[in-house]
Write a protein that holds these residues in place. Sequence first.
Motif, mmCIF file in Angstrom:
data_model
loop_
_atom_site.group_PDB
_atom_site.id
_atom_site.type_symbol
_atom_site.label_atom_id
_atom_site.label_comp_id
_atom_site.label_asym_id
_atom_site.label_seq_id
_atom_site.Cartn_x
_atom_site.Cartn_y
_atom_site.Cartn_z
ATOM 1 N N SER A 38 0.840 -1.316 0.102
ATOM 2 C CA SER A 38 0.108 -0.111 -0.036
ATOM 3 C C SER A 38 0.760 1.331 -0.043
ATOM 4 O O SER A 38 0.635 2.295 0.773
ATOM 5 N N GLY A 39 2.056 1.058 -0.732
ATOM 6 C CA GLY A 39 2.760 2.192 -0.930
ATOM 7 C C GLY A 39 2.221 3.312 -1.923
ATOM 8 O O GLY A 39 1.039 3.007 -2.475
ATOM 9 N N PHE A 68 1.269 -2.326 5.554
ATOM 10 C CA PHE A 68 2.425 -2.326 6.873
ATOM 11 C C PHE A 68 2.129 -1.345 7.495
ATOM 12 O O PHE A 68 2.287 -0.180 7.278
ATOM 13 N N TYR A 91 0.989 7.665 1.673
ATOM 14 C CA TYR A 91 1.633 7.413 0.621
ATOM 15 C C TYR A 91 1.085 7.886 -0.780
ATOM 16 O O TYR A 91 1.600 7.965 -1.724
ATOM 17 N N VAL A 120 2.693 -5.796 -4.709
ATOM 18 C CA VAL A 120 3.199 -4.602 -5.077
ATOM 19 C C VAL A 120 3.922 -3.985 -3.714
ATOM 20 O O VAL A 120 3.490 -2.960 -3.249
ATOM 21 N N PRO A 122 7.926 -2.966 -2.079
ATOM 22 C CA PRO A 122 9.518 -2.484 -2.649
ATOM 23 C C PRO A 122 10.184 -4.171 -2.580
ATOM 24 O O PRO A 122 9.721 -4.851 -1.585
ATOM 25 N N PHE A 125 11.342 -6.127 0.659
ATOM 26 C CA PHE A 125 10.450 -6.884 1.524
ATOM 27 C C PHE A 125 9.887 -8.348 1.189
ATOM 28 O O PHE A 125 9.019 -8.907 1.966
ATOM 29 N N LEU A 146 3.804 -6.462 -9.535
ATOM 30 C CA LEU A 146 4.205 -5.308 -9.989
ATOM 31 C C LEU A 146 5.418 -4.691 -9.554
ATOM 32 O O LEU A 146 5.671 -3.475 -9.653
ATOM 33 N N ASN A 179 4.847 4.071 -15.781
ATOM 34 C CA ASN A 179 3.714 4.110 -14.820
ATOM 35 C C ASN A 179 4.362 4.884 -13.623
ATOM 36 O O ASN A 179 4.213 4.360 -12.365
ATOM 37 N N ALA A 181 3.319 6.311 -10.637
ATOM 38 C CA ALA A 181 2.174 6.136 -9.987
ATOM 39 C C ALA A 181 1.374 7.592 -9.846
ATOM 40 O O ALA A 181 0.068 7.592 -9.892
ATOM 41 N N ASN A 234 15.614 0.805 -13.538
ATOM 42 C CA ASN A 234 16.078 1.585 -12.384
ATOM 43 C C ASN A 234 17.495 1.869 -12.198
ATOM 44 O O ASN A 234 17.777 3.023 -11.625
ATOM 45 N N ARG A 297 11.663 8.786 -9.149
ATOM 46 C CA ARG A 297 12.327 8.757 -7.860
ATOM 47 C C ARG A 297 13.558 8.526 -7.724
ATOM 48 O O ARG A 297 14.492 9.262 -7.218
ATOM 49 N N GLY A 324 9.636 7.949 3.459
ATOM 50 C CA GLY A 324 8.906 6.476 3.482
ATOM 51 C C GLY A 324 8.621 5.824 2.317
ATOM 52 O O GLY A 324 8.667 4.432 2.430
ATOM 53 N N GLN A 325 8.745 6.321 0.875
ATOM 54 C CA GLN A 325 8.713 5.759 -0.184
ATOM 55 C C GLN A 325 10.405 5.232 -0.394
ATOM 56 O O GLN A 325 11.190 5.591 0.164
HETATM 57 N N1 LIG Z 1 5.600 4.526 -7.252
HETATM 58 C C1 LIG Z 1 5.629 4.459 -8.320
HETATM 59 O O1 LIG Z 1 5.491 5.110 -9.451
HETATM 60 C C2 LIG Z 1 5.712 2.893 -9.233
HETATM 61 C C3 LIG Z 1 5.490 2.415 -10.416
HETATM 62 C C4 LIG Z 1 5.642 1.313 -10.956
HETATM 63 C C5 LIG Z 1 6.228 0.382 -10.129
HETATM 64 N N2 LIG Z 1 6.418 0.733 -8.856
HETATM 65 C C6 LIG Z 1 7.156 -0.343 -8.173
HETATM 66 O O2 LIG Z 1 6.172 -1.035 -7.265
HETATM 67 C C7 LIG Z 1 6.892 -1.555 -5.905
HETATM 68 C C8 LIG Z 1 6.369 -0.865 -4.719
HETATM 69 O O3 LIG Z 1 6.428 0.604 -4.662
HETATM 70 P P1 LIG Z 1 5.378 1.524 -4.118
HETATM 71 O O4 LIG Z 1 5.616 2.753 -4.934
HETATM 72 O O5 LIG Z 1 4.020 1.102 -3.979
HETATM 73 O O6 LIG Z 1 5.864 1.588 -2.775
HETATM 74 P P2 LIG Z 1 6.703 3.044 -1.983
HETATM 75 O O7 LIG Z 1 8.067 2.861 -2.104
HETATM 76 O O8 LIG Z 1 5.750 4.085 -2.030
HETATM 77 O O9 LIG Z 1 6.214 2.893 -0.362
HETATM 78 C C9 LIG Z 1 7.106 1.802 0.540
HETATM 79 C C10 LIG Z 1 6.222 0.774 0.991
HETATM 80 O O10 LIG Z 1 7.050 -0.262 1.607
HETATM 81 C C11 LIG Z 1 6.160 -0.522 3.003
HETATM 82 N N3 LIG Z 1 7.228 -0.992 3.808
HETATM 83 C C12 LIG Z 1 8.004 -0.363 4.776
HETATM 84 N N4 LIG Z 1 8.957 -1.176 5.535
HETATM 85 C C13 LIG Z 1 8.417 -2.504 5.279
HETATM 86 C C14 LIG Z 1 8.552 -3.651 5.591
HETATM 87 N N5 LIG Z 1 9.509 -3.930 6.600
HETATM 88 N N6 LIG Z 1 7.879 -4.673 5.160
HETATM 89 C C15 LIG Z 1 7.019 -4.443 4.208
HETATM 90 N N7 LIG Z 1 6.478 -3.362 3.979
HETATM 91 C C16 LIG Z 1 7.378 -2.238 4.228
HETATM 92 C C17 LIG Z 1 5.630 0.972 3.253
HETATM 93 O O11 LIG Z 1 4.774 0.696 4.190
HETATM 94 C C18 LIG Z 1 5.060 1.454 1.987
HETATM 95 O O12 LIG Z 1 3.747 0.835 1.819
HETATM 96 C C19 LIG Z 1 8.360 -1.174 -5.999
HETATM 97 O O13 LIG Z 1 9.108 -2.212 -6.783
HETATM 98 C C20 LIG Z 1 8.377 0.092 -7.131
HETATM 99 O O14 LIG Z 1 9.502 -0.123 -8.138
HETATM 100 C C21 LIG Z 1 6.558 1.921 -8.383
#
Ligand SMILES: NC(=O)c1ccc[n+]([C@@H]2O[C@H](COP(=O)([O-])OP(=O)(O)OC[C@H]3O[C@@H](n4cnc5c(N)ncnc54)[C@H](O)[C@@H]3O)[C@@H](O)[C@H]2O)c1
Length: 388
Positions: A38-39, A68, A91, A120, A122, A125, A146, A179, A181, A234, A297, A324-325
Amino acid sequence: MAPSVEDSNNNTAAAAIGGGVENGTPPPEKSRVTVVGSGNWGSVAAKLIASNTLKLNSFHDEVRMWVFEETLPTGEKLSEVINRTNENVKYLPGIKLGKNVIADPNLENAVKDANMLVFVTPHQFMEGICKRIVGKIRKDAEAISLIKGMEVKKEGPCMISSLISEQLGINCCVLMGANIANEIAVEKFSEATVGYRKSKDIAEKWVQLFNISYFNVSAVQDVEGVELCGTLKNVVAIAAGLVDGLEMGNNTKAAIMRIGLREMKAFSKLLFPSVKDSTFFESCGVADLITTCLGGRNRKCAEAFARNGGKRSFDELEAEMLQGQKLQGVSTAKEVYEVLRHRGWLELFPLFSTVHEICIGRLPPTAIVEYSEHTPKFSLVGGSNQFF
Ligand SMILES: NC(=O)c1ccc[n+]([C@@H]2O[C@H](COP(=O)([O-])OP(=O)(O)OC[C@H]3O[C@@H](n4cnc5c(N)ncnc54)[C@H](O)[C@@H]3O)[C@@H](O)[C@H]2O)c1
Ligand SMILES: O=P(O)(O)OC[C@H](O)CO
């Protein structure tokens, strides 16, 4: 305890349309979707999916989203605030997710009834998450990742979709693309690519779940190609950000992107000869590379790293700038470097290896555009090597 949502299109309605109790055949079971993560992107994915499950009869309305759990500065729990406001205030602030998105801080509870699991988080984890839910998901569950990243084990590199498949014993497709987000959150048009291994029917079900007027999804039979594109871009984005921080201009940045794309393709094909050239022309390929190098980012933090002459670490910049991201490029550069070192390929991939050496402070940011004994000439890459 997270709340739940009643279906607006219940099974009785479905039965009335196609067969059902009246003619003796039970209606097909509706699919239940859970989003694990839920990032920033996880929240947008939940929003997209939730808008579609309301419209499509073959899905339950409710979309469960594992959070989380964390405590916000107000003292409230993030999952409770999401369920009260329908917004991920940390987020993805300012965006309503849909009332049928239910935030659930209990991972095991969130996944137990779902037959469609969307991963979805990082990438770092995922191994821990898989360990927690082994044996706690439906045996007939289908997964999609994803997640842009990979793990490196003693045996070699392991893509996140393979980690999910192997640890959970289920099939796993991938969805990658250009994408960013925050842009999709405000419904600006973009495209994405689903990569599947065998079943086109399953891929089509994922396309149906994600596709919407402003998010155009297509499927290709090349899981590894799609996932490696999303993962490796990346690393190139870090290089592009360094060039921005050094104020080298557009031509240099375009050169870095071109060289990066060649290394992405070569690395992917060396690891998985089945990877298709055509995949690099899908949204997951060149389009994602471009958008990430322009507005992602990884690019942003790498620019700040170069502006500070490499004196502030990526960890520090990530914490300060992303709140946090998480960055994926720095750890992916390390993982790629490990593979290159183990296989004796370092000299073949000067861009990838230089990015890692800059990230760990072994080389200065300027090394990204310098020819030295540590960074073989980029122009040497290619020639007769069949992979470039
Ligand atoms: N943000 C974008 O624009 C985007 C687009 C496409 C793909 N992605 C990919 O999606 C994936 C997720 O990215 P995002 O943008 O949703 O996340 P994010 O970077 O915005 O957020 C980090 C997330 O990790 C969680 N987290 C922190 N510590 C943790 C732990 N110990 N265990 C589990 N979760 C924990 C946080 O609660 C939060 O939900 C990544 O692989 C990223 O490359 C991101
Ligand atoms: O913000 P980044 O650098 O993690 O990239 C986001 C997406 O992967 C772009 O498709």
